[in-house]
Design a protein around this motif. Sequence first.
Motif, mmCIF file in Angstrom:
data_model
loop_
_atom_site.group_PDB
_atom_site.id
_atom_site.type_symbol
_atom_site.label_atom_id
_atom_site.label_comp_id
_atom_site.label_asym_id
_atom_site.label_seq_id
_atom_site.Cartn_x
_atom_site.Cartn_y
_atom_site.Cartn_z
ATOM 1 N N TYR A 58 0.818 -1.223 0.000
ATOM 2 C CA TYR A 58 0.000 0.000 0.000
ATOM 3 C C TYR A 58 0.850 1.272 0.000
ATOM 4 C CZ TYR A 58 1.014 -0.764 4.961
ATOM 5 O OH TYR A 58 1.631 -1.007 6.152
ATOM 6 N N SER A 96 -7.878 6.359 1.398
ATOM 7 C CA SER A 96 -7.958 5.289 0.408
ATOM 8 C C SER A 96 -7.084 5.599 -0.803
ATOM 9 C CB SER A 96 -9.413 5.089 -0.019
ATOM 10 O OG SER A 96 -9.517 4.119 -1.038
ATOM 11 N N TRP A 97 -6.972 6.881 -1.161
ATOM 12 C CA TRP A 97 -6.164 7.274 -2.316
ATOM 13 C C TRP A 97 -4.677 7.094 -2.047
ATOM 14 C CZ3 TRP A 97 -6.620 8.009 -7.300
ATOM 15 C CH2 TRP A 97 -5.588 8.639 -7.993
ATOM 16 N N PRO A 136 -3.648 2.762 -1.063
ATOM 17 C CA PRO A 136 -4.524 1.826 -1.783
ATOM 18 C C PRO A 136 -4.424 0.411 -1.235
ATOM 19 C CG PRO A 136 -2.624 2.456 -3.123
ATOM 20 C CD PRO A 136 -2.617 3.363 -1.944
#
Length: 350
Positions: free
Chosen positions: A211, A337-338, A341
């Motif tokens: 992430y 969330s951006w 990810p």
Amino acid sequence: MKRSILPILLFCLLTFCLPMAGLLLPAMAQDGAASSVSRVEAPASSAADSAPGSESQPQPTAQAASADKAMIFVQNAPTGEVLEVPVLEYMIGAVASEMPVTWPDEALKAQGIAAHSYALYQRDHADTEALGGAWFSVDPARRQGYMTREVLQSYWGDAFEENYQRLQSLLEPLVDTVLLYDGQPAAACYHAISNGRTEASQRVWNEALPYLQGVESPLDKSAEGYVETVEYTTQQMYDMLATQFAGLDLSGKASGWFGEATLTEAGYVDTIQVGGAFVKGTQLRTALGLRSSCFEVEPVEGGFQVTTKGYGHGVGLSQCGAQAMAAQGQSCAEILSWYFPGTTLGSAAG
């Protein structure tokens, strides 16, 4: 006669003392809040290098009450002292040290969740023994990583109560919310400004986290301080290079000290030729005290000019990017969330 006087005296005494008790209790409560950080002395050899309302107040839910009992352990880097900080107090102090309190609500909330998540990740992965039981180090006096209530009072002055209550009202509902990856707290690290794209974790540290592989962050390019140029004399550059790196050949003309640079996928300097050797961009950034490892070195008369883009290591949440996204109406969940990810928002209690 004495028996008739005593009840009167007792009544008068109670009439006087009860209002005084009503004045003292709030002050005691305030003092208790100011002292809610308990201190445990760390060994001298510890390391220090980690990275109100309506008339009827709602009662906290069982979940919130449980989360409020949780503590975060941080080391005061200059003193080696380990601070035991309640989660909400830590989130407020961390957000205040990282973002202006005037920034949009959703950006502040995203920062608070990220700071809490990162703290829990450190709890699970850091060498806490070397830190005297702390999970990571901070420098409250320099407003780095976390500020204590006392430092915030000094920093904000007359605006302390207003600013503190603003952050408290935003963050209190989030004390049990963290960013998770595969059900575990994520290393939700953050920086001030990216170069337009965030960097992959393995380019800065040792571990490649799924992430933290970099995302576009174009709104950073309009942030104040995105580009900065600094100049060094030839002697200053020589001293910094010779001190920080062994085996460099700096005998020739200064204009030839620096050669080609290779860039990472995100456009940060991966390696650069310096004095006939290859030096990591992150190392040169540290040696020269640069704002970012996205830089260009240009020889000029009498020395060098170094231009940087962005501010910070570039990994994870871009704070200026979060500010811009929040100003455009994005929620804290969308922001997180951006930048992270594959992660989800969940309970800190698991």
